[in-house]
Design a protein around this motif. Structure first.
Motif, PDB file in Angstrom:
ATOM      1  N   LEU A 186       0.837  -1.207   0.000  1.00 54.71           N
ATOM      2  CA  LEU A 186       0.000   0.000   0.000  1.00 54.71           C
ATOM      3  C   LEU A 186       0.872   1.257   0.000  1.00 54.71           C
ATOM      4  O   LEU A 186       0.548   2.246  -0.673  1.00 54.71           O
ATOM      5  CB  LEU A 186      -0.934   0.004   1.215  1.00 54.71           C
ATOM      6  CG  LEU A 186      -1.821  -1.237   1.400  1.00 54.71           C
ATOM      7  CD1 LEU A 186      -2.809  -1.017   2.546  1.00 54.71           C
ATOM      8  CD2 LEU A 186      -2.570  -1.594   0.131  1.00 54.71           C
ATOM      9  N   THR A 187       1.985   1.226   0.738  1.00 55.83           N
ATOM     10  CA  THR A 187       2.850   2.415   0.763  1.00 55.83           C
ATOM     11  C   THR A 187       3.458   2.658  -0.621  1.00 55.83           C
ATOM     12  O   THR A 187       3.605   3.806  -1.035  1.00 55.83           O
ATOM     13  CB  THR A 187       3.989   2.291   1.800  1.00 55.83           C
ATOM     14  OG1 THR A 187       4.857   1.226   1.440  1.00 55.83           O
ATOM     15  CG2 THR A 187       3.455   2.085   3.195  1.00 55.83           C
ATOM     16  N   ARG A 188       3.784   1.594  -1.330  1.00 57.14           N
ATOM     17  CA  ARG A 188       4.336   1.773  -2.688  1.00 57.14           C
ATOM     18  C   ARG A 188       3.269   2.332  -3.627  1.00 57.14           C
ATOM     19  O   ARG A 188       3.572   3.128  -4.525  1.00 57.14           O
ATOM     20  CB  ARG A 188       4.904   0.456  -3.209  1.00 57.14           C
ATOM     21  CG  ARG A 188       6.228   0.082  -2.546  1.00 57.14           C
ATOM     22  CD  ARG A 188       6.960  -0.994  -3.321  1.00 57.14           C
ATOM     23  NE  ARG A 188       6.360  -2.299  -3.143  1.00 57.14           N
ATOM     24  CZ  ARG A 188       6.577  -3.107  -2.107  1.00 57.14           C
ATOM     25  NH1 ARG A 188       7.398  -2.745  -1.135  1.00 57.14           N
ATOM     26  NH2 ARG A 188       5.994  -4.281  -2.014  1.00 57.14           N
ATOM     27  N   ALA A 189       2.024   1.900  -3.395  1.00 58.06           N
ATOM     28  CA  ALA A 189       0.931   2.444  -4.222  1.00 58.06           C
ATOM     29  C   ALA A 189       0.787   3.947  -3.976  1.00 58.06           C
ATOM     30  O   ALA A 189       0.599   4.726  -4.923  1.00 58.06           O
ATOM     31  CB  ALA A 189      -0.378   1.717  -3.901  1.00 58.06           C
ATOM     32  N   ILE A 190       0.893   4.349  -2.717  1.00 54.30           N
ATOM     33  CA  ILE A 190       0.802   5.787  -2.401  1.00 54.30           C
ATOM     34  C   ILE A 190       1.950   6.523  -3.075  1.00 54.30           C
ATOM     35  O   ILE A 190       1.768   7.590  -3.674  1.00 54.30           O
ATOM     36  CB  ILE A 190       0.848   6.003  -0.873  1.00 54.30           C
ATOM     37  CG1 ILE A 190      -0.407   5.438  -0.232  1.00 54.30           C
ATOM     38  CG2 ILE A 190       1.003   7.483  -0.534  1.00 54.30           C
ATOM     39  CD1 ILE A 190      -0.375   5.453   1.282  1.00 54.30           C
ATOM     40  N   ASN A 191       3.132   5.945  -2.984  1.00 50.19           N
ATOM     41  CA  ASN A 191       4.303   6.575  -3.591  1.00 50.19           C
ATOM     42  C   ASN A 191       4.063   6.816  -5.087  1.00 50.19           C
ATOM     43  O   ASN A 191       4.243   7.922  -5.593  1.00 50.19           O
ATOM     44  CB  ASN A 191       5.525   5.680  -3.353  1.00 50.19           C
ATOM     45  CG  ASN A 191       6.800   6.323  -3.837  1.00 50.19           C
ATOM     46  OD1 ASN A 191       6.847   6.794  -4.963  1.00 50.19           O
ATOM     47  ND2 ASN A 191       7.833   6.334  -3.011  1.00 50.19           N
ATOM     48  N   SER A 240       3.244  -0.394 -10.051  1.00 48.49           N
ATOM     49  CA  SER A 240       3.633  -0.223 -11.459  1.00 48.49           C
ATOM     50  C   SER A 240       2.402   0.119 -12.297  1.00 48.49           C
ATOM     51  O   SER A 240       2.477   0.957 -13.213  1.00 48.49           O
ATOM     52  CB  SER A 240       4.268  -1.510 -12.003  1.00 48.49           C
ATOM     53  OG  SER A 240       5.355  -1.893 -11.210  1.00 48.49           O
ATOM     54  N   CYS A 241       1.279  -0.503 -11.961  1.00 49.44           N
ATOM     55  CA  CYS A 241       0.043  -0.207 -12.702  1.00 49.44           C
ATOM     56  C   CYS A 241      -0.350   1.258 -12.528  1.00 49.44           C
ATOM     57  O   CYS A 241      -0.772   1.920 -13.489  1.00 49.44           O
ATOM     58  CB  CYS A 241      -1.093  -1.104 -12.212  1.00 49.44           C
ATOM     59  SG  CYS A 241      -0.817  -2.840 -12.579  1.00 49.44           S
ATOM     60  N   ILE A 242      -0.200   1.756 -11.317  1.00 45.38           N
ATOM     61  CA  ILE A 242      -0.558   3.161 -11.069  1.00 45.38           C
ATOM     62  C   ILE A 242       0.337   4.075 -11.913  1.00 45.38           C
ATOM     63  O   ILE A 242      -0.144   5.039 -12.533  1.00 45.38           O
ATOM     64  CB  ILE A 242      -0.446   3.483  -9.561  1.00 45.38           C
ATOM     65  CG1 ILE A 242      -1.534   2.727  -8.794  1.00 45.38           C
ATOM     66  CG2 ILE A 242      -0.553   4.991  -9.316  1.00 45.38           C
ATOM     67  CD1 ILE A 242      -1.417   2.822  -7.280  1.00 45.38           C
ATOM     68  N   ALA A 243       1.631   3.756 -11.960  1.00 48.36           N
ATOM     69  CA  ALA A 243       2.545   4.581 -12.758  1.00 48.36           C
ATOM     70  C   ALA A 243       2.149   4.558 -14.237  1.00 48.36           C
ATOM     71  O   ALA A 243       2.199   5.587 -14.924  1.00 48.36           O
ATOM     72  CB  ALA A 243       3.987   4.080 -12.572  1.00 48.36           C
ATOM     73  N   ILE A 244       1.726   3.385 -14.717  1.00 44.86           N
ATOM     74  CA  ILE A 244       1.335   3.276 -16.127  1.00 44.86           C
ATOM     75  C   ILE A 244       0.055   4.080 -16.387  1.00 44.86           C
ATOM     76  O   ILE A 244      -0.056   4.781 -17.402  1.00 44.86           O
ATOM     77  CB  ILE A 244       1.160   1.792 -16.531  1.00 44.86           C
ATOM     78  CG1 ILE A 244       2.511   1.083 -16.488  1.00 44.86           C
ATOM     79  CG2 ILE A 244       0.527   1.670 -17.914  1.00 44.86           C
ATOM     80  CD1 ILE A 244       2.423  -0.435 -16.623  1.00 44.86           C
ATOM     81  N   HIS A 300       0.887   7.577 -16.691  1.00 45.25           N
ATOM     82  CA  HIS A 300       1.514   7.842 -17.994  1.00 45.25           C
ATOM     83  C   HIS A 300       0.455   7.957 -19.091  1.00 45.25           C
ATOM     84  O   HIS A 300       0.520   8.861 -19.938  1.00 45.25           O
ATOM     85  CB  HIS A 300       2.513   6.730 -18.334  1.00 45.25           C
ATOM     86  CG  HIS A 300       3.062   6.831 -19.718  1.00 45.25           C
ATOM     87  ND1 HIS A 300       3.934   7.819 -20.093  1.00 45.25           N
ATOM     88  CD2 HIS A 300       2.814   6.102 -20.830  1.00 45.25           C
ATOM     89  CE1 HIS A 300       4.230   7.676 -21.373  1.00 45.25           C
ATOM     90  NE2 HIS A 300       3.557   6.650 -21.843  1.00 45.25           N
ATOM     91  N   ILE A 301      -0.504   7.030 -19.060  1.00 46.88           N
ATOM     92  CA  ILE A 301      -1.571   7.069 -20.077  1.00 46.88           C
ATOM     93  C   ILE A 301      -2.329   8.388 -19.979  1.00 46.88           C
ATOM     94  O   ILE A 301      -2.574   9.063 -20.991  1.00 46.88           O
ATOM     95  CB  ILE A 301      -2.533   5.864 -19.893  1.00 46.88           C
ATOM     96  CG1 ILE A 301      -1.812   4.565 -20.236  1.00 46.88           C
ATOM     97  CG2 ILE A 301      -3.800   6.037 -20.737  1.00 46.88           C
ATOM     98  CD1 ILE A 301      -2.579   3.301 -19.840  1.00 46.88           C
ATOM     99  N   LEU A 302      -2.688   8.780 -18.771  1.00 46.09           N
ATOM    100  CA  LEU A 302      -3.468  10.012 -18.602  1.00 46.09           C
ATOM    101  C   LEU A 302      -2.614  11.238 -18.906  1.00 46.09           C
ATOM    102  O   LEU A 302      -3.088  12.209 -19.509  1.00 46.09           O
ATOM    103  CB  LEU A 302      -4.048  10.100 -17.190  1.00 46.09           C
ATOM    104  CG  LEU A 302      -4.984   8.945 -16.763  1.00 46.09           C
ATOM    105  CD1 LEU A 302      -5.555   9.221 -15.378  1.00 46.09           C
ATOM    106  CD2 LEU A 302      -6.103   8.723 -17.745  1.00 46.09           C
ATOM    107  N   ASP A 303      -1.328  11.182 -18.515  1.00 47.62           N
ATOM    108  CA  ASP A 303      -0.437  12.314 -18.799  1.00 47.62           C
ATOM    109  C   ASP A 303      -0.248  12.507 -20.297  1.00 47.62           C
ATOM    110  O   ASP A 303       0.022  13.615 -20.765  1.00 47.62           O
ATOM    111  CB  ASP A 303       0.970  12.065 -18.187  1.00 47.62           C
ATOM    112  CG  ASP A 303       0.980  12.198 -16.677  1.00 47.62           C
ATOM    113  OD1 ASP A 303       0.022  12.754 -16.111  1.00 47.62           O
ATOM    114  OD2 ASP A 303       1.971  11.734 -16.061  1.00 47.62           O
ATOM    115  N   SER A 304      -0.364  11.407 -21.062  1.00 50.31           N
ATOM    116  CA  SER A 304      -0.070  11.464 -22.499  1.00 50.31           C
ATOM    117  C   SER A 304      -1.197  12.108 -23.291  1.00 50.31           C
ATOM    118  O   SER A 304      -1.036  12.375 -24.477  1.00 50.31           O
ATOM    119  CB  SER A 304       0.161  10.049 -23.042  1.00 50.31           C
ATOM    120  OG  SER A 304       1.134   9.391 -22.277  1.00 50.31           O
ATOM    121  N   HIS A 305      -2.348  12.285 -22.656  1.00 48.78           N
ATOM    122  CA  HIS A 305      -3.474  12.852 -23.411  1.00 48.78           C
ATOM    123  C   HIS A 305      -3.434  14.365 -23.372  1.00 48.78           C
ATOM    124  O   HIS A 305      -3.251  14.944 -22.330  1.00 48.78           O
ATOM    125  CB  HIS A 305      -4.803  12.353 -22.835  1.00 48.78           C
ATOM    126  CG  HIS A 305      -5.124  10.975 -23.302  1.00 48.78           C
ATOM    127  ND1 HIS A 305      -4.574   9.848 -22.718  1.00 48.78           N
ATOM    128  CD2 HIS A 305      -5.895  10.529 -24.302  1.00 48.78           C
ATOM    129  CE1 HIS A 305      -5.021   8.766 -23.329  1.00 48.78           C
ATOM    130  NE2 HIS A 305      -5.825   9.148 -24.301  1.00 48.78           N
TER     131      HIS A 305
END
Ligand SMILES: C[S@@+](CC[C@H](N)C(=O)[O-])C[C@H]1O[C@@H](n2cnc3c(N)ncnc32)[C@H](O)[C@@H]1O
Length: 202
Positions: free
Chosen positions: A39-44, A190-194, A197-202
């Motif tokens: 969970l802490t990594r997800a927050i990060n 890793s999924c959160i980071a992806i 990225h997808i949302l940032d790319s729009h």
């Protein structure tokens, strides 16, 4: 709908064994801590960038384990302060929240700047997000390709910790549209980071 400049993002992670009450041992997050390290990594990944915090993002931890009723802990990037990105510091914040009684379902009570908590589980989170106008997705390797994510300015994503969604989860949020980030099962952060990225790319 267009992808807005003020795109808001919300993530919800289900911590199946993460205790909702009691003492969190910061030296044993993966063991007695019920995988709070996940969970802490997800927050990060959800909130921290190289030099700062994503102010457009919130993440809700679902503490579904232990002996108490479920607790939700909300980290709000627009208000968060004084939290460092390392696992131990984040886990320390979670530990502090756990010292407080669980508030009634749906009633978020602030514990510190940008961190609040409530009773309830994923079903309540989904209901609140839908009420707030968020388009909600379930992250699932066998879902539809991420190109199917609809454009919008309020996007919400549910994911699990290291365990698969159980029957209880499925009965609560199993009806959401499923989005895959590829056939290979990845770690949640890793999924959160992806997704960012997808949302940032729009
Ligand atoms: C470590 S995985 C859990 C793996 C577990 N075996 C399962 O079946 O759910 C953590 C979570 O990340 C998300 N996830 C992992 N890989 C994914 C992928 N390729 N596409 C979409 N979501 C994924 C899912 O929500 C998953 O429950």
């Amino acid at each position: 709908l267009e992808w807005g400049d003020d795109l808001q993002r919300r993530f919800a992670i289900i911590g199946h064994r993460a205790p909702s009450v009691g003492n969190l041992n910061l030296n044993d997050l993966p063991g007695s801590g019920g995988r709070v390290d996940v969970l802490t990594r997800a927050i990060n990944s959800a909130l921290f960038v190289s030099h700062g915090i994503r102010e457009d993002t919130q993440i809700v931890l679902h503490m579904m384990g232990g002996n108490g009723p479920p607790r939700r802990i909300l980290f709000d990037g627009s208000r968060l302060g004084g939290v460092r990105p390392d696992e131990r510091s984040i886990a320390g914040q979670i530990k502090s929240v756990m010292k407080n009684e669980i508030p009634p379902i749906g009633n978020y009570v602030q514990c510190s700047r940008g961190i609040s908590h409530s009773g309830g589980g994923p079903e309540q989170t989904m209901a609140e997000w839908l009420r707030d106008g968020f388009k909600c997705y379930l992250l699932d390797a066998s879902g539809f390709p991420s190109s199917n994510i609809e454009s919008g300015d309020k996007m919400g994503f549910f994911l699990s910790d290291d365990l698969p969604m159980n029957d209880n989860d499925k009965s609560q949020i199993g009806g959401l549209d499923r989005v895959s980030l590829g056939e290979m099962w990845l770690q949640g952060h890793s999924c959160i980071a992806i997704v960012h990225h997808i949302l940032d790319s729009h």
